[in-house]
Scaffold this motif. Structure first.
Motif, PDB file in Angstrom:
ATOM      1  N   GLU A  43       0.918  -1.176   0.060  1.00  0.00           N
ATOM      2  CA  GLU A  43       0.045  -0.010   0.006  1.00  0.00           C
ATOM      3  C   GLU A  43       1.002   1.375   0.025  1.00  0.00           C
ATOM      4  N   ALA A  44       1.805   1.386   0.769  1.00  0.00           N
ATOM      5  CA  ALA A  44       3.006   2.383   0.810  1.00  0.00           C
ATOM      6  C   ALA A  44       3.650   2.604  -0.361  1.00  0.00           C
ATOM      7  N   LEU A  45       3.844   1.595  -1.273  1.00  0.00           N
ATOM      8  CA  LEU A  45       4.510   1.704  -2.363  1.00  0.00           C
ATOM      9  C   LEU A  45       3.614   2.154  -3.647  1.00  0.00           C
ATOM     10  N   ALA A  46       2.463   1.690  -3.590  1.00  0.00           N
ATOM     11  CA  ALA A  46       1.172   1.977  -4.455  1.00  0.00           C
ATOM     12  C   ALA A  46       0.909   3.586  -4.291  1.00  0.00           C
ATOM     13  N   ASN A  47       0.920   4.118  -3.097  1.00  0.00           N
ATOM     14  CA  ASN A  47       0.344   5.470  -2.852  1.00  0.00           C
ATOM     15  C   ASN A  47       1.292   6.214  -2.273  1.00  0.00           C
ATOM     16  N   PRO A  48       2.093   7.344  -3.038  1.00  0.00           N
ATOM     17  CA  PRO A  48       2.932   7.777  -2.787  1.00  0.00           C
ATOM     18  C   PRO A  48       2.712   8.761  -1.502  1.00  0.00           C
ATOM     19  N   GLN A  49       1.273   9.156  -1.416  1.00  0.00           N
ATOM     20  CA  GLN A  49       1.027   9.998  -0.340  1.00  0.00           C
ATOM     21  C   GLN A  49       0.266   9.232   0.769  1.00  0.00           C
ATOM     22  N   SER A  50       0.693   7.959   1.010  1.00  0.00           N
ATOM     23  CA  SER A  50       0.225   7.221   1.863  1.00  0.00           C
ATOM     24  C   SER A  50       1.093   7.586   3.473  1.00  0.00           C
ATOM     25  N   LYS A  51       0.164   7.378   4.583  1.00  0.00           N
ATOM     26  CA  LYS A  51       0.831   7.917   5.673  1.00  0.00           C
ATOM     27  C   LYS A  51       1.655   6.546   6.458  1.00  0.00           C
ATOM     28  N   ASN A  52       1.529   5.522   5.517  1.00  0.00           N
ATOM     29  CA  ASN A  52       2.452   4.329   5.804  1.00  0.00           C
ATOM     30  C   ASN A  52       3.726   4.485   5.089  1.00  0.00           C
ATOM     31  N   ARG A  53       3.851   5.506   4.442  1.00  0.00           N
ATOM     32  CA  ARG A  53       5.169   5.675   3.409  1.00  0.00           C
ATOM     33  C   ARG A  53       6.122   6.322   4.486  1.00  0.00           C
ATOM     34  N   ARG A  54       7.247   5.903   5.029  1.00  0.00           N
ATOM     35  CA  ARG A  54       8.064   6.509   6.186  1.00  0.00           C
ATOM     36  C   ARG A  54       9.530   6.601   5.799  1.00  0.00           C
ATOM     37  N   ASN A  55      10.008   7.827   5.842  1.00  0.00           N
ATOM     38  CA  ASN A  55      11.463   7.957   5.853  1.00  0.00           C
ATOM     39  C   ASN A  55      12.104   7.840   6.928  1.00  0.00           C
ATOM     40  N   ASN A  56      13.498   8.054   6.858  1.00  0.00           N
ATOM     41  CA  ASN A  56      14.271   8.042   8.141  1.00  0.00           C
ATOM     42  C   ASN A  56      13.769   9.283   9.332  1.00  0.00           C
ATOM     43  N   PRO A  57      13.841   8.978  10.526  1.00  0.00           N
ATOM     44  CA  PRO A  57      13.289   9.879  11.615  1.00  0.00           C
ATOM     45  C   PRO A  57      14.038  11.267  11.525  1.00  0.00           C
ATOM     46  N   SER A  58      13.323  12.214  11.239  1.00  0.00           N
ATOM     47  CA  SER A  58      13.689  13.593  11.377  1.00  0.00           C
ATOM     48  C   SER A  58      12.545  14.626  11.514  1.00  0.00           C
ATOM     49  N   LEU A  59      12.961  15.575  12.164  1.00  0.00           N
ATOM     50  CA  LEU A  59      12.095  16.893  12.273  1.00  0.00           C
ATOM     51  C   LEU A  59      12.538  18.176  11.646  1.00  0.00           C
TER      52      LEU A  59
END
Length: 302
Positions: A43-59
């Motif tokens: 799901e994260a791959l198919a939807n670039p806007q998915s809230k499951n699509r997570r990069n390395n921790p950063s603020l």
């Protein structure tokens, strides 16, 4: 008062979550190949806007006219491109590093694209990298060409300079903005840094992104006054990991600290944003403590 991005009021403190995932990021390549029934990675791959699509921790923190980046890992370029769409162009005034692992520091080369440019010389202004000496020792050799250099022979690189803090120091980002460094166990034999910030606008925000345990002095420091928000490591829902907290440990810490609002970060693909773990849902319900799963692009303002 904590507000979401819809407010038109100019915030005194703004936080943008650039990354809320683990070192491997989500979706996980191996999972896509070996486990097509995973409810998160496809799901994260198919939807670039998915809230499951997570990069390395950063603020990304905007405070008193300063834009501060906490960590600059492998996925920094992708994270900053996503943030650019929603949060307008900007230059970063300072970087603080939690530790020297790849997911916290391997994007340093890409900082050249977000540095201030001197209007006269047209050269990049040196960008301060705040970290503990142990982090510098780990990172310096890998990126020696970025520090104490000048543009030569047409080579365009980030221009960076070290600023070293000690554990529990209140170190200055600018004359008006200070962060406090907290030593955190990131495994039994490795120390990373967490940070407290926001005091300039009457807030107290804690960022503990890479932690397996919190020592007594650091915990006492966190308890000195109420926390307005806590970002805390939570790699797996229940599986124990030697260098990161899991959800059980994170919730135990949240219960001790009782922040006004808590956000889980560093989450693996075992966390489904659209179907939070039952343990999390039950905790929020029974303890009446606000805890959310962070997501890349989340914006918080006060």
């Amino acid at each position: 008062m904590l507000r979401r991005a819809c407010s038109t009021t100019i915030p005194s403190l703004e936080i943008v979550v650039l990354g809320s995932g683990p070192s491997s990021s989500v979706p996980v390549v191996r999972c896509l190949v070996t486990n097509p029934n995973c409810p998160v990675c496809p799901e994260a791959l198919a939807n670039p806007q998915s809230k499951n699509r997570r990069n390395n921790p950063s603020l990304l923190v905007r405070l008193k006219g300063q834009t501060v980046l906490i960590d600059c890992g492998k996925t920094f370029r992708d994270s900053i491109l996503k943030a650019h769409k929603k949060h307008s162009p900007f230059a970063i005034d300072a970087v603080v590093l939690t530790h020297g692992h790849a997911d916290a520091s391997f994007g340093l080369d890409d900082l050249r694209d977000v540095q201030h440019v001197d209007p006269v010389s047209k050269q990049l202004k040196p960008l301060e990298i705040h970290c503990h000496q142990r982090t510098k020792d780990e990172v310096a050799e890998k990126f020696s060409y970025l520090f104490n250099t000048q543009h030569t022979g047409g080579r365009w690189t980030a221009q960076l300079q070290w600023k070293i803090f000690e554990d529990f120091d209140h170190f200055a980002i600018s004359p008006e903005v200070k962060f406090q460094a907290l030593p955190l166990w990131h495994g039994k034999d490795y120390i990373a840094s967490g940070f407290l910030f926001g005091q300039e606008v009457g807030k107290r925000i804690a960022y503990l992104s890479d932690v397996s345990a919190i020592g007594e002095v650091a915990m006492a420091t966190l308890k000195e006054a109420p926390l307005d928000a806590l970002f805390i490591d939570s790699l797996h829902p229940e599986h124990y990991h030697g260098t990161h907290m899991n959800l059980i440990q994170a919730l135990e810490t949240i219960e001790q600290l009782k922040p006004r609002q808590s956000f889980l970060t560093g989450m693996s693909h075992q966390f489904n944003y659209h179907s939070p773990p039952a343990l999390l849902t039950e905790f929020v319900k029974t303890k009446n403590i606000s805890v959310e799963m962070a997501y890349d692009g989340m914006q918080l303002t006060w």
